[in-house]
Every structure is written in C-alpha cells, then in structure tokens.
Design an enzyme around this catalytic site. Sequence first.
Site, PDB file in Angstrom:
ATOM      1  NE  ARG A   1      -3.562  -2.503   0.101  1.00  0.00           N
ATOM      2  CZ  ARG A   1      -3.153  -3.653  -0.417  1.00  0.00           C
ATOM      3  NH1 ARG A   1      -1.992  -3.723  -1.069  1.00  0.00           N
ATOM      4  NH2 ARG A   1      -3.876  -4.740  -0.319  1.00  0.00           N
TER       5      ARG A   1
ATOM      6  CB  SER B   1      -9.011  -2.256   4.253  1.00  0.00           C
ATOM      7  OG  SER B   1      -9.579  -3.449   3.744  1.00  0.00           O
TER       8      SER B   1
ATOM      9  CD  GLU C   1      -5.490   0.422   2.783  1.00  0.00           C
ATOM     10  OE1 GLU C   1      -5.980   0.272   1.653  1.00  0.00           O
ATOM     11  OE2 GLU C   1      -5.342  -0.508   3.595  1.00  0.00           O
TER      12      GLU C   1
END
Length: 431
Positions: free
Chosen positions: A193, A321, A422
Amino acid sequence: MVGLLSFHRPGRRTAAARGTGACTLEGMTSFADLTTIGVGGHIARFIEPTSRVGVIEAVEDADSKGLPLCVIGGGSNLLVADGPFNGVVVRDARRQITVPDEAAPVENGERIVHVNAEAGCNWDDFVAFTVELGLEGVEGLSGIPGTVGASVVQNIGAYGQEVAGAVESVEAWDRRDKRTLDIAAADMGFGYRMSALKTSMYQAPAVPAGEFFPTPRYVVLSVTFALRHSTTGTVGYGQLAKALGVEVGDRMETAAIRNAVLKVRAAKGMLEDAARYLQPAMAGTKRDVNVRIALEAQRRQLAAGADTPVVRDPDRHSCGSFFMNPVLPAEAADRLPQDAPRFPATLPDGTAGVKTSAAWLIDHAGFHKGFKVDESSPAGLSTLHTLALTNRGDAAASDIAALAHAVQDGVEAAFGVRLVPEPVVVGMDLR
C-alpha cells in the site's frame, strides 16, 4: 491495431469552462458529495480538467498561489474534516483507454500487451475493459473503487494481485521541478500500500509532510500497463479459490475470477454503493453500462425489486479497509499471541519484518462487527467486516474519527500496536 475507449462526463456544466478545458465550480461541492464514505466539508474551488494541459495548469495555478491542493480520484481512500477546505480540489475528467499493441497474440507468440489509461479513468471500468479484451493481469483487482491514477499512488492490492505487478510506467507532473516525466515501475518504490508518490506526502506514518500534502509531489497523468494475452488467470488467494471451488494456483477464466471477486467483495460490504453514480457530483465518472450492472447486482444482494429504488447500504459507505496491516520488527511480532497471523514482510528501512492482520487485531481486541462508540452514533464498524469504518447515516467526519481513535486505542492497549490509517486523512490527526 489500436483500441480506444473514451469516457467523458456529460454536459453538466454549471460554471464557465476555461480555455484549457476545465469545469470550475465555486463553493458548490463538498467532500461528502465526492467520497465513498460520504463525509467532509465544503470545497472552495472544484475543478475538472478535460485535457492533459488543463490538469497541469490547474495544479500549477494552485501551487503558484500557495493554495491547499487536493487531487482526487474516486474519493474512496480519503477522509476529510468537516470544516471548509479553503483550497482547490482537482478531479481529472480524462478517461481514455488506449491499446497501442495488437489486441490478439501476434505471429511471433508475443503475449505482452501494453494498455495506457488516463489518470481519471474509473479503475473498475479499466479492469472490465481488459477482461473483455482477453487480457490477464488485473482481474483480481476487480471492484476496487477509485481511479487509475490513484491505483498507483496507493499500490492497490487484493486477492493475490497488486497493481505494481501490472505497471510498466507512470506519466506524472513533478510539482517541484515543474516538468513531466515517465517513471518506470522499478523506480516507483512500490511496497505494501505504498509508492514513491505516496511517500512524498508523509514524513512518518500518518504524519503529513509539510510541502506535499494531501497531494503527492508527483501528480499522475496516465499509466501504462503491461498485461498478457490470456483469457485465463491464476487464482492467487485462498478465499477466492474457495469461492471458485478450485485450488490456489489453478488457472481459471479471467471473467470467472472477476465475477467471483465481485461477489466476495459484495458479501463483505467491500464494494462502493453503486447508487452514488446517480448523484450529480458523480454522474459520468463511471461507464453507464457498468453502473447499470453494479446497480442490478446491488439490488439482487439487497433483495430489492427491479422497480425499487436502490436501497442505501451503510456497509458500502466506507473507505474500504481503514487500517493498514502492521509490519512489525521481529521482536514486536514475538509479543503478539501465538495464534496471531504472521507473514514475511519488509520494514521501511529494508530489513526483514513480520506483517500481521489489522482485522485480527481489531477482532481480538474486543471490537465486534457493527461496533459503535455509543448506540446513537451514526458511525460504526461494518456489520460484515471489522476492518471497515462506515457511515451508517448522516455521520460527520468527526464521528468517523472518534470511531477510529477508539479502535486504535483498544488495539494498542491489547497488543501494543498502533494501527495506521490507510486512507489519506485531511484536517484531522489520526495517529
């Protein structure tokens, strides 16, 4: 053979267009209108450039005036405070996909096909296009909200694939050096990520950099992918293999893999609410045919009749998420319970580390599906998946932040691990 697909926003133009091709709205749009979680304050100036030059000039204009700048994609990885954003938000309205190579295997057996997509192209539109064309490489990334441009900033990944594995190069505007450049995949600094683009926004995890935030130093203009001629793909994830009734590593039709991914994501509430594309602020940002397909699938899942207006699904009003899976030094991982998931990983300094599951930590810290800070709160964990923080109806960004802090504090108290968000968080501190 050259394949060309062009997605342009219809004629909703409520402000004068500039000569470079851009629609500018003054104070008429909010982040709540543009994000999948549906929260965030009003935007002082919202610009939708329709040309490459227009994107660069909009970014340059904001930078030259010292204005806060947010280049937004699909709004799926963004949480913005409730107060007004007194700066400029740029959303690239260019959605063209070009296939400069042969769209079928050539005589010498070459199986690589290069596909270029402009940054504003809806990500799932891109995946659907490649699967329909008989190409392999991104089918496991079906259903992820957002745009092509945002995909490489975040290095999106799911079900055994990451976008990093399909990227050949990224064309970007360098805000510091005032030039365009082509960045090879090997120079993108891809990680979990993470990318060099995203790294330019932070001085430490969840700590914004002073110069380039919430938009990276490098603004994506287009991405070139290297995909393969193949109507089959590899099933690379256990949950997906189970859904397909096969083993991990088996080959399946890419269309079947895509359909299975969409069903698995839907069952976990990890698709965006397709009804958002019926709203004025999102109209035309996704292909009409794909919106219709997504709406019909959503109706079926919610058991709504064909003539029934699409029911709002709070579990889809999220940033996906919300917390990254922690990557820990070995000694920190050793302090976790024996049954905590552990996977080999690389720490930011390049040394070996251990990745564990944020969802496991949240579950085992005592947070259940549907958890709320208090029962009257309009924000809660998804009823299907504890890793998603959701807007249950009329939530404010402050409600989402309070929920995030509660989860972070609970996990840290239980396991000594501070979860890192995130999404890009603007105007709030979620460290």
